[in-house]
Design an enzyme around this catalytic site. Structure first.
Site, PDB file in Angstrom:
ATOM      1  N   ASN A  94       7.066  66.758  -4.023  1.00 42.29           N
ATOM      2  CA  ASN A  94       8.023  65.670  -3.998  1.00 42.29           C
ATOM      3  C   ASN A  94       7.332  64.370  -3.601  1.00 42.29           C
ATOM      4  O   ASN A  94       7.633  63.808  -2.704  1.00 42.29           O
ATOM      5  CB  ASN A  94       9.378  65.958  -3.186  1.00 42.29           C
ATOM      6  N   ASP A 304       4.785  72.511   7.157  1.00 43.16           N
ATOM      7  CA  ASP A 304       5.895  71.555   6.473  1.00 43.16           C
ATOM      8  C   ASP A 304       5.457  70.066   6.852  1.00 43.16           C
ATOM      9  O   ASP A 304       6.545  69.389   6.994  1.00 43.16           O
ATOM     10  CB  ASP A 304       7.252  72.085   6.937  1.00 43.16           C
TER      11      ASP A 304
HETATM   12  O1  DOR Z   1      12.312  68.158   6.469  1.00 43.31           O
HETATM   13  C1  DOR Z   1      11.792  68.058   5.326  1.00 43.31           C
HETATM   14  N1  DOR Z   1      11.350  67.002   4.877  1.00 43.31           N
HETATM   15  N2  DOR Z   1      11.953  69.379   4.722  1.00 43.31           N
HETATM   16  C2  DOR Z   1      11.538  69.328   3.442  1.00 43.31           C
HETATM   17  O2  DOR Z   1      11.413  70.423   2.936  1.00 43.31           O
HETATM   18  C3  DOR Z   1      10.923  68.090   2.767  1.00 43.31           C
HETATM   19  C4  DOR Z   1      10.361  67.305   3.664  1.00 43.31           C
HETATM   20  C5  DOR Z   1      10.095  65.894   3.349  1.00 43.31           C
HETATM   21  O3  DOR Z   1       9.317  65.806   2.028  1.00 43.31           O
HETATM   22  O4  DOR Z   1      10.393  64.895   4.034  1.00 43.31           O
END
Ligand code: DOR
Length: 448
Positions: A94, A304
């Site tokens: 992303n 993460d």
């Molecule tokens: O809290 C999150 N932020 N969870 C995710 O899966 C994506 C991430 C982000 O890219 O900011």
């Protein structure tokens, strides 16, 4: 390059034992493990009093390059990795543009080649229009499917599309398991048209049932097609209980330190800094996740790492973005838990290194063995230190664990035989390498 000798540290062996030994690194490999290794070299680290572990492989990070470099970039992120003992990372699609085809993947690999001082691998994101590319781009650690908590092309909340992704090919599918339909419904019911609300509502809107519904759906598809499935950042007791019953040998699951160490009480002290997807849960969920790790329902740990600026985080909920940084704190957090008797150092290393290498088919990493890659971290379990925002390498400059007293901070980090971090200093002269991923045969893992 001269040989490197690490003298007299407690070396974590694949057996789980921690004897005091010397380790010889020749070129990029571990060449010898033994007592009193003597070679002609100026490259000697006095490891006495320190503990040598395999480098951490962080299998879920968001490093923001290309397109969102104001939050983080591959250089700052890799420096943060080096400081945190993370010698390899797997990064999510992303970014801007999204990593959804051969060209965007090649661009990321090239950027990492130029900037990253640790090893790297990248996911390809599933969308409605790239089904063919999903199986063919290389090197790629797997297909990322956002079942919820995403907008735009990466959101796969359509059951037909999801089924088509599972039905074709054999590459690992990693799911962000939250049910978008339920989230939408609850957001409307709970928030309505409020323009600002307390961030604790985040955990109520994206509740544990939203996570369970999506995890169940992904597991059912994985069982139907015998498809390699990995469940990212599993966060609830409901899912642990479900997986304990239905997890097949070709399914793995991970948990983040945030979901182990923080719960909804963190909103009181951290406000929107505690906001992430999936959200923080209850104390009972923390306990169930620890239990899941202990008995193998959960296979490993990912941070993460999802940096956002403090300015962005200062927006009122629900306009504040979700996510927290993590690569600099995962190892000390887990080693602190080990020192407090919650688990062993060997378990920590299995959860942060070995099990990740096995699950993703990354050869010759994740354990300290002769002939394997010299990706190592030398930690100090005798000193305690406070996490300070000013000391962090991540560009976002904050941590949900700021102020926590921890032990087990890295003193040296070694990637492919090169020292990239030494006693507070980043050594940026070298570059990491692209990771290789062995194919996965369902029911018959290809061993390292
Ligand atoms: O809290 C999150 N932020 N969870 C995710 O899966 C994506 C991430 C982000 O890219 O900011």
């Amino acid at each position: 390059m001269q040989d490197l000798v690490i003298k007299g540290s407690q070396v974590l062996l694949p057996t789980g034992e921690l004897p005091q030994l010397d380790v010889l690194v020749r070129g990029e490999k571990i060449a010898q493990i033994g007592t009193e290794i003597t070679v002609e070299t100026d490259r000697v680290i006095d490891g006495r009093g320190l503990t040598l572990l395999p480098g951490v492989i962080d299998p879920q990070v968001h490093f923001r390059e290309p397109g969102l470099e104001y939050k983080e970039d591959l250089q700052t992120a890799s420096y943060a990795c080096a400081k945190g003992g993370v010698t390899s990372f797997l990064e999510m699609p992303n970014t801007k543009p999204l990593t959804v085809d051969g060209a965007t993947l090649a661009d990321k690999l090239q950027r990492a080649r130029e900037k990253s001082i640790v090893n790297y691998g990248f996911f390809i994101g599933a969308t409605a229009y790239n089904l063919e590319e999903l199986e063919t781009v290389e090197p790629c650690c797997g297909i990322k499917v956002f079942m919820g908590s995403m907008h735009g092309d990466l959101l796969v909340d359509n059951d037909d599309l999801l089924e088509r992704i599972f039905a074709q090919g054999s590459r690992l599918i990693a799911v962000h398991a939250e049910d978008q339909g339920r989230i939408r419904q609850r957001r409307e019911a709970i928030l309505g048209h409020l323009s600002a609300a307390h961030p604790c509502l985040h955990s109520l809107i994206q509740d544990d049932r939203a996570a369970l519904l999506a995890t169940q759906k992904a597991v059912r598809l994985s069982l139907k097609y015998r498809r390699r499935l990995h469940i990212l950042h599993l966060s609830t007791k409901l899912e642990v209980d479900y997986l304990r019953q239905y997890k097949a040998p070709w399914i793995t699951a991970e948990v983040t330190p945030q979901h182990l160490f923080l719960n909804t009480s963190a909103y009181e002290t951290l406000g929107t800094l505690a906001q992430m997807n999936p959200p923080l849960r209850s104390e009972a969920d923390n306990a169930a996740l620890w239990q899941g790790l202990q008995d193998g329902v959960l296979d490993f740990i990912a941070t993460d790492h999802a940096p956002h600026t403090l300015e962005e985080k200062a927006k009122p909920y629900p306009h504040s973005p979700s996510g927290m940084p993590g690569v600099e704190t995962s190892l000390p957090l887990m080693l602190t838990a080990a020192m407090q008797g919650k688990c062993t150092v060997a378990q920590v290393s299995n959860w942060l290194s070995r099990n990740v290498a096995i699950a993703y088919g990354i050869p010759h990493k994740g354990e300290i063995r002769v002939g394997w890659d010299a990706d190592l971290v030398l930690v100090d379990l005798n000193h305690w230190q406070t996490v300070e925002s000013a000391q962090l390498q991540t560009k976002c400059g904050w941590s949900p664990f700021t102020g926590w007293q921890l032990t087990g901070f890295p003193q040296y980090t070694i990637v492919n035989g090169q020292i990239v971090y030494a006693q507070g200093k980043i050594i940026p002269a070298t570059r990491g390498k692209p990771l290789q991923f062995l194919p996965f045969v369902v029911g018959n893992r290809v061993a390292n």
